[in-house]
Enzyme design. Structure first.
Site, PDB file in Angstrom:
ATOM      1  N   CYS A   1       0.857  -1.197   0.000  1.00 21.77           N
ATOM      2  CA  CYS A   1       0.000   0.000   0.000  1.00 21.77           C
ATOM      3  C   CYS A   1       0.887   1.240   0.000  1.00 21.77           C
ATOM      4  O   CYS A   1       0.745   2.137   0.829  1.00 21.77           O
ATOM      5  CB  CYS A   1      -0.953  -0.007   1.190  1.00 21.77           C
ATOM      6  SG  CYS A   1      -1.823  -1.578   1.443  1.00 21.77           S
ATOM      7  N   ALA A   2       1.839   1.292  -0.936  1.00 18.24           N
ATOM      8  CA  ALA A   2       2.971   2.219  -0.879  1.00 18.24           C
ATOM      9  C   ALA A   2       2.675   3.638  -1.346  1.00 18.24           C
ATOM     10  O   ALA A   2       3.326   4.578  -0.887  1.00 18.24           O
ATOM     11  CB  ALA A   2       4.122   1.660  -1.716  1.00 18.24           C
ATOM     12  N   ALA A   3       1.768   3.815  -2.294  1.00 21.82           N
ATOM     13  CA  ALA A   3       1.566   5.153  -2.873  1.00 21.82           C
ATOM     14  C   ALA A   3       1.040   6.117  -1.801  1.00 21.82           C
ATOM     15  O   ALA A   3       0.297   5.689  -0.912  1.00 21.82           O
ATOM     16  CB  ALA A   3       0.583   5.056  -4.036  1.00 21.82           C
ATOM     17  N   PRO A   4       1.457   7.384  -1.856  1.00 18.86           N
ATOM     18  CA  PRO A   4       2.234   8.071  -2.892  1.00 18.86           C
ATOM     19  C   PRO A   4       3.753   7.955  -2.754  1.00 18.86           C
ATOM     20  O   PRO A   4       4.481   8.501  -3.564  1.00 18.86           O
ATOM     21  CB  PRO A   4       1.786   9.525  -2.745  1.00 18.86           C
ATOM     22  CG  PRO A   4       1.462   9.673  -1.297  1.00 18.86           C
ATOM     23  CD  PRO A   4       0.895   8.338  -0.871  1.00 18.86           C
TER      24      PRO A   4
ATOM     25  N   LYS B   1       7.025   6.867   2.473  1.00 21.77           N
ATOM     26  CA  LYS B   1       7.725   5.849   3.271  1.00 21.77           C
ATOM     27  C   LYS B   1       8.657   5.008   2.400  1.00 21.77           C
ATOM     28  O   LYS B   1       9.718   4.590   2.846  1.00 21.77           O
ATOM     29  CB  LYS B   1       6.698   4.991   4.017  1.00 21.77           C
ATOM     30  CG  LYS B   1       6.036   5.754   5.157  1.00 21.77           C
ATOM     31  CD  LYS B   1       4.928   5.008   5.826  1.00 21.77           C
ATOM     32  CE  LYS B   1       3.670   4.956   5.006  1.00 21.77           C
ATOM     33  NZ  LYS B   1       3.058   6.262   4.746  1.00 21.77           N
TER      34      LYS B   1
ATOM     35  N   ASP C   1       1.172  -1.193  -4.830  1.00 19.02           N
ATOM     36  CA  ASP C   1      -0.084  -0.484  -4.610  1.00 19.02           C
ATOM     37  C   ASP C   1      -1.053  -0.876  -5.717  1.00 19.02           C
ATOM     38  O   ASP C   1      -0.636  -1.137  -6.850  1.00 19.02           O
ATOM     39  CB  ASP C   1       0.123   1.026  -4.598  1.00 19.02           C
ATOM     40  CG  ASP C   1      -0.995   1.748  -3.856  1.00 19.02           C
ATOM     41  OD1 ASP C   1      -0.762   2.139  -2.687  1.00 19.02           O
ATOM     42  OD2 ASP C   1      -2.083   1.921  -4.423  1.00 19.02           O
TER      43      ASP C   1
ATOM     44  N   CYS D   1      -3.202   5.218  10.475  1.00 24.34           N
ATOM     45  CA  CYS D   1      -3.400   6.581  11.002  1.00 24.34           C
ATOM     46  C   CYS D   1      -4.829   6.679  11.543  1.00 24.34           C
ATOM     47  O   CYS D   1      -5.570   7.601  11.219  1.00 24.34           O
ATOM     48  CB  CYS D   1      -3.120   7.633   9.937  1.00 24.34           C
ATOM     49  SG  CYS D   1      -4.102   7.474   8.440  1.00 24.34           S
TER      50      CYS D   1
END
Length: 197
Positions: free
Chosen positions: A11-14, A17, A32, A127
């Site tokens: 779940c990397a985008a944008p 990290k 992603d 978050c």
């Protein structure tokens, strides 16, 4: 220390990290499902002169060719920890959203465990202020007898946030923290180790 390690950012985008992992010396595969959001990740990599393997795929379905050293799973969540910056979230999310998100979070945790080597680490974070999306997901994973254990976060690792370390050794920040600096987002993180078979 992750220098030289193979890390998958699920779940990397944008890509914020992803770039931090690369800067720390990791070999990163960024996954992603959103081609549109991955365009932003590609632009960020280009702008910062960094390289990662970028793959468009559903994180819960993708498999690495070889098991990896670590996984960063910043899971899709209700984002209630960002309410101070995004008050509209209060009117966009309901209880049914939490139910579908927690189901996805469980699926993603299971997938992450399957991707990592025995002894490898998984960082699960959201978050969200909702316990259902934080400690309850880790408790559920442990109750499913996944081969994992919590690796407690030590106070020395986060000297400026040691008060945010829970008795279980996970991290829980709240919007009231660092009020003198304008506050911070609500956030939950747990570090897990995959146990040998």
């Amino acid at each position: 220390d992750i220098e030289g390690k193979s890390i998958v950012d699920l779940c990397a985008a944008p890509g914020g990290k992803t770039m931090q992992l690369i800067a720390a010396g990791a070999h990163v595969t960024a996954i992603d499902r959103s081609k549109k959001r991955l365009k932003t990740l590609h632009r960020n990599l280009y702008r910062t002169h960094q390289k990662a393997e970028v793959i468009t795929a559903k994180a819960e379905a993708w498999k690495p060719v070889e098991l990896v050293d670590g996984i960063l799973l910043d899971a899709p969540c209700s984002a209630t920890g960002t309410l101070r910056r995004n008050p509209d979230i209060m009117f966009q999310k309901g209880p049914e959203d939490i139910t579908s998100l927690t189901s996805l979070q469980d699926t993603l945790i299971d997938a992450a465990v399957d991707m990592v080597k025995p002894g490898g680490l998984i960082v699960y974070c959201t978050c969200s202020l909702q316990d259902e999306e934080g400690p309850a997901r880790i408790a559920a994973a442990l109750s499913r007898n996944l081969p994992i254990e919590i690796v407690p976060i030590e106070k020395g690792e986060l000297p400026d946030l040691s008060h945010a370390i829970t008795p279980e050794g996970t991290l829980r920040t709240l919007p009231g923290y660092w009020a003198e600096h304008g506050g911070m987002d609500g956030f939950y993180a747990a570090r897990l180790r995959k146990l040998p078979a």
